[in-house]
Design an enzyme around this catalytic site. Structure first.
Site, short mmCIF file in Angstrom:
data_model
loop_
_atom_site.label_atom_id
_atom_site.label_comp_id
_atom_site.label_asym_id
_atom_site.label_seq_id
_atom_site.Cartn_x
_atom_site.Cartn_y
_atom_site.Cartn_z
N ASP A 187 4.50 -1.21 11.24
CA ASP A 187 3.85 0.26 11.00
C ASP A 187 3.26 0.89 12.12
O ASP A 187 2.62 0.24 12.90
CB ASP A 187 2.73 0.19 9.71
CG ASP A 187 2.44 1.54 9.08
OD1 ASP A 187 3.03 1.88 8.11
OD2 ASP A 187 1.85 2.46 10.04
N ARG B 140 9.78 2.64 11.07
CA ARG B 140 10.69 2.07 10.07
C ARG B 140 12.17 1.87 10.66
O ARG B 140 12.73 2.51 11.24
CB ARG B 140 10.75 3.00 8.85
CG ARG B 140 11.33 4.51 9.23
CD ARG B 140 11.09 5.69 7.91
NE ARG B 140 9.80 5.94 7.92
CZ ARG B 140 9.46 7.08 7.54
NH1 ARG B 140 10.34 8.11 7.25
NH2 ARG B 140 8.11 7.38 7.33
N ASP C 90 1.00 -1.13 -0.16
CA ASP C 90 0.04 0.00 0.04
C ASP C 90 0.98 1.26 -0.03
O ASP C 90 0.26 2.14 -0.43
CB ASP C 90 -1.05 0.06 1.26
CG ASP C 90 -0.11 -0.23 2.49
OD1 ASP C 90 1.02 -0.41 2.49
OD2 ASP C 90 -0.82 -0.29 3.52
N HIS C 91 2.03 1.25 0.09
CA HIS C 91 2.87 2.52 0.40
C HIS C 91 3.39 2.78 -0.83
O HIS C 91 3.34 4.17 -1.22
CB HIS C 91 3.99 2.47 1.56
CG HIS C 91 3.58 2.36 3.20
ND1 HIS C 91 2.58 1.92 3.45
CD2 HIS C 91 3.98 3.23 3.73
CE1 HIS C 91 2.36 1.94 4.83
NE2 HIS C 91 3.14 2.91 4.79
C1 MIC Z 1 4.45 6.62 8.22
O1 MIC Z 1 3.43 6.70 8.39
O2 MIC Z 1 5.55 7.21 8.49
C2 MIC Z 1 4.56 5.04 7.53
C3 MIC Z 1 5.26 5.31 6.33
O3 MIC Z 1 3.65 4.39 7.58
C4 MIC Z 1 5.70 4.45 8.59
C5 MIC Z 1 6.08 3.31 8.07
C6 MIC Z 1 7.28 3.15 7.05
O4 MIC Z 1 8.16 4.00 7.08
O5 MIC Z 1 7.34 2.34 6.11
C7 MIC Z 1 5.26 4.07 10.03
O6 MIC Z 1 4.10 4.76 10.31
O7 MIC Z 1 5.50 3.09 10.53
FE1 SF4 Z 2 0.30 5.14 5.05
FE2 SF4 Z 2 1.57 5.73 7.31
FE3 SF4 Z 2 0.05 7.47 6.02
FE4 SF4 Z 2 -1.09 5.54 7.30
S1 SF4 Z 2 0.18 7.26 8.00
S2 SF4 Z 2 -1.70 6.17 5.03
S3 SF4 Z 2 0.13 3.94 6.77
S4 SF4 Z 2 2.09 6.49 5.33
#
Ligand code: MIC
Ligand code: SF4
Length: 663
Positions: free
Chosen positions: A119, A537, A64-65
């Site tokens: 996440d 992350r 999804d990312h």
């Molecule tokens: C975010 O909202 O910062 C992310 C991208 O979902 C991260 C995960 C990531 O860095 O892949 C998170 O919230 O853990």
């Molecule tokens: Fe995706 Fe993280 Fe944004 Fe949620 S907060 S929509 S998991 S990038």
């Protein structure tokens, strides 16, 4: 003594430790989730453990990312994850099927179960009455292998919601209010439970907006009771059989209690660049808006989208505004289409994006230079939108829709009511976007498909006896993982390639950092309060590891990041006296002697030396550096016994291999 909801779930899953606040506890994990940006690493780590099939009740991998696929890298990552899933017993949610947290609570979350996810917004599942916690990829890998998940036993916070929301005031305003009250540090080490008359009146998607953004409080997780609203939501998802009732005991004890009267709440906005920089929308009225983004795991449910569609129906967005809408899941998207609400959104001028994270993580739709962007998302950290000087405000879907119409910050309570959206009797259920794993009989022979961008994770090393290193970078308070390891369209394709991604480490803070650190060969980072807040992350630990970072000394750490540092074999240290932070300058030489002894004592004294430049005596007049004693700084190692062993072993994977912790 009575128990809170979280204490009941913890007690039922406790495999190690005692439920004493601050003491480390080990939990049996029922479900895991990953997403693609953290998933490749998590599965490389899982593979390294050599466990043939996951030992959880249910494990899922969501894509999804990063679905831009501008180049082969993401597509390779997706294919790798899909092949690992098929082989090792994991369900695979295809790209386009939706954002992990939204799809998970719709189709898989179960009240009373434990879930960890790579996440930080995994706590979204708390809206369904799950104990859902964000974790680093290695912790998820260990849990998939059947190992326990360790956290310090959190203290319990209770937020009582009284009254009822007024028209066009929404769940987002509740969590923004909590952020205003508690700040981005207020939830550290805590589980936030919601209850009271006002909580009972909220639907599961509304509850999930609140538990989702509990991550921004720094909380371990947030949770709602599992009640009639939960039962009707699960019934509409065709999963009434998953329902169990859950509530706290009347004599449960909480470390802190707060009350919010929903009837008095007004639309709020988190201003740049922190989710707790909250002001009433009416105070911002008439500020010009350049773009509006509706979606993300915080606000992309069917009811969020339907409210926006009702507000936009028959109208046109302002000429100066670009509006994006990302439905949270294929279920939401298809129901919007079926009901005709999608047509209302399109006709009003919205740009419909995929059911993914999209602009939330800077995957496209960055604002113009200095542009003002109103987003229904959960984070507005510096540079996260992809535009370094972008001004991102976090608001409710109602405030976003109102402002898209006028082109200016607009208090939605000044417009006609969008009205309440009830949970439908039946959601549109189509699970064809989730591919089940191969049966065990076929799995052994199935190949794992790796592309050229997939590199092994960096070598971790057992903790050194003495550490001599430069204070290679000094940063201030509330440094986020978006500062440490930025995301966005340019960087995300390298999430499975640590050597490459480390080139971007701390880029928004100091573009010279990566090169300097690599050249120095060893470095220590000096941080302020709440170092590493935000995302889960583990790249924010693995890239520094690759660049030679041996320790981070900070005033305090965010929970997931501190755990990720330990898992990567990097020493997290805190100042005994936070004022000592001021005594250290970037470039100072730091010495930590007898680190193992310090680890055993929980305390170590760091020697700080100031470099001085002296002209060398050779004829070329070359510049040499030596250092003079500056001061000594006592540091604390707030680590559980198991974490000390992980550091001594050289990271979690080595520790798990040694102890069989994943067996
Ligand atoms: C975010 O909202 O910062 C992310 C991208 O979902 C991260 C995960 C990531 O860095 O892949 C998170 O919230 O853990
Ligand atoms: Fe995706 Fe993280 Fe944004 Fe949620 S907060 S929509 S998991 S990038």
């Amino acid at each position: 003594m009575g128990q809170t909801i979280a204490e009941k779930i913890i007690a039922a899953h406790l495999v190690d430790g005692e439920m004493i606040t601050g003491h480390e506890i080990g939990l049996r994990i029922d479900q895991t989730l990953t997403q693609d940006a953290t998933g490749t690493m998590a599965y490389l780590e899982f593979e390294a453990m050599g466990v043939p099939r996951v030992r959880t009740e249910r494990s899922l991998a969501y894509i999804d990312h990063n679905t831009l696929q501008s180049g082969f890298e993401n597509a390779d990552d997706h294919r790798y994850i899909q092949s690992v899933c098929a082989k090792h017993g994991i369900y695979f949610s295809r790209p386009g099927n939706g954002i992990c947290h939204q799809v998970h609570y719709e189709r898989f979350g179960v009240p009373g179960k434990t879930l960890i996810g790579s996440d930080s917004h995994t706590p979204t599942g708390g809206g369904l009455g799950m104990l859902a916690i964000g974790a680093g990829g290695m912790d998820v890998a260990v849990a998939m292998g059947g190992g326990a998940y360790y956290i310090p036993m959190p203290r319990m916070i209770f937020v009582e919601l009284t009254g009822a929301l007024r028209d066009n005031v929404s769940a987002k305003d509740i969590i923004l209010k909590v952020l205003e009250m508690l700040s981005v540090k207020g939830g550290v080490g805590a589980i936030v439970e919601y209850g009271g008359e006002g909580a009972r009146g909220l639907t599961v998607p509304e509850r999930c907006t609140i538990t989702n953004m509990g991550a921004e409080l720094g909380a371990t997780t947030s949770i709602f009771p599992s009640d009639e609203a939960t039962r009707s939501f699960l019934a509409a998802e065709g999963r009434e059989g998953d329902w169990v009732p859950l509530e706290s005991d009347p004599d449960a004890e909480y470390a802190e209690r707060y009350t919010i009267n929903l009837s008095e709440l007004e639309p709020l906005a988190a201003c740049p660049h922190s989710p707790d920089n909250v002001r009433p929308v009416r105070d911002l009225a008439d500020i010009k808006v350049d773009q509006v983004c509706i979606g993300s795991c915080t606000n992309s449910s069917l009811s969020d989208m339907v409210k926006v569609a009702r507000m936009l129906k028959g109208k046109r967005i302002a000429d100066g505004v670009s509006l994006s809408i990302s439905p949270g899941s294929r279920q939401v998207f298809s129901m919007l289409a079926e009901s005709g609400a999608l047509t209302d959104l399109i006709d009003a001028g919205a740009r419909i994006l995929e059911c993914t994270c999209g602009p939330c993580i800077g995957m496209g739709f960055s604002p113009k230079a200095g542009g003002l962007s109103l987003r229904t998302f959960n984070r507005n950290f510096l540079g996260r939108s992809g535009t370094k000087d972008g001004q991102v405000y976090l608001v409710s879907p109602e405030a976003a829709a109102a402002s898209a119409l006028t082109g200016y910050f607009t208090d939605p309570t000044t417009l006609p009511a969008a009205g309440h959206v009830d949970i439908p009797e039946k959601f549109r259920i189509n699970d064809s976007g989730v591919i089940p794993p191969l049966p065990a009989s076929e799995a052994a022979a199935a190949p794992v498909l790796r592309g050229p961008n997939i590199k092994p994770f960096p070598e971790t090393r057992p903790l050194a006896k003495d550490i001599y290193a430069e204070a290679i970078l000094k940063v201030g308070d509330n440094i986020t993982t978006d500062h440490i390891m930025p995301a966005g369209a340019k960087v995300l394709p390298y999430r499975s390639n640590i050597p490459k991604i480390s080139e971007f480490c701390f880029e928004v803070v100091d573009p010279t950092f990566a090169n300097r650190a690599k050249e120095a060969g060893a470095g220590i980072i000096i941080g302020g309060q709440n170092y590493g807040q935000g995302s889960s992350r583990e790249h924010a630990a693995l890239a520094p590891l690759y660049l030679g970072i041996k320790a981070v000394v900070a005033k305090s750490f965010a929970r997931i990041h501190a755990a990720n540092l330990v898992n990567a074999g990097i020493l997290p240290l805190t100042f005994e006296d936070p004022a000592d932070y001021d005594k250290i300058c970037q470039g100072d030489m730091l010495a930590l002697r007898n680190v193992h002894g310090g680890l055993a004592d929980g305390r170590i004294v760091m020697t700080v030396m100031q470099p001085i430049e002296t002209t060398g005596s050779d004829f070329a007049g070359s510049v040499e550096t030596s250092a003079v004693f500056k001061c000594e700084v006592p540091l604390v190692m707030q680590l559980a016994g198991r974490q000390k062993d992980i550091l001594l072993a050289g990271g979690l994977l080595k520790y798990a291999a040694m102890t069989g912790a994943n067996r």
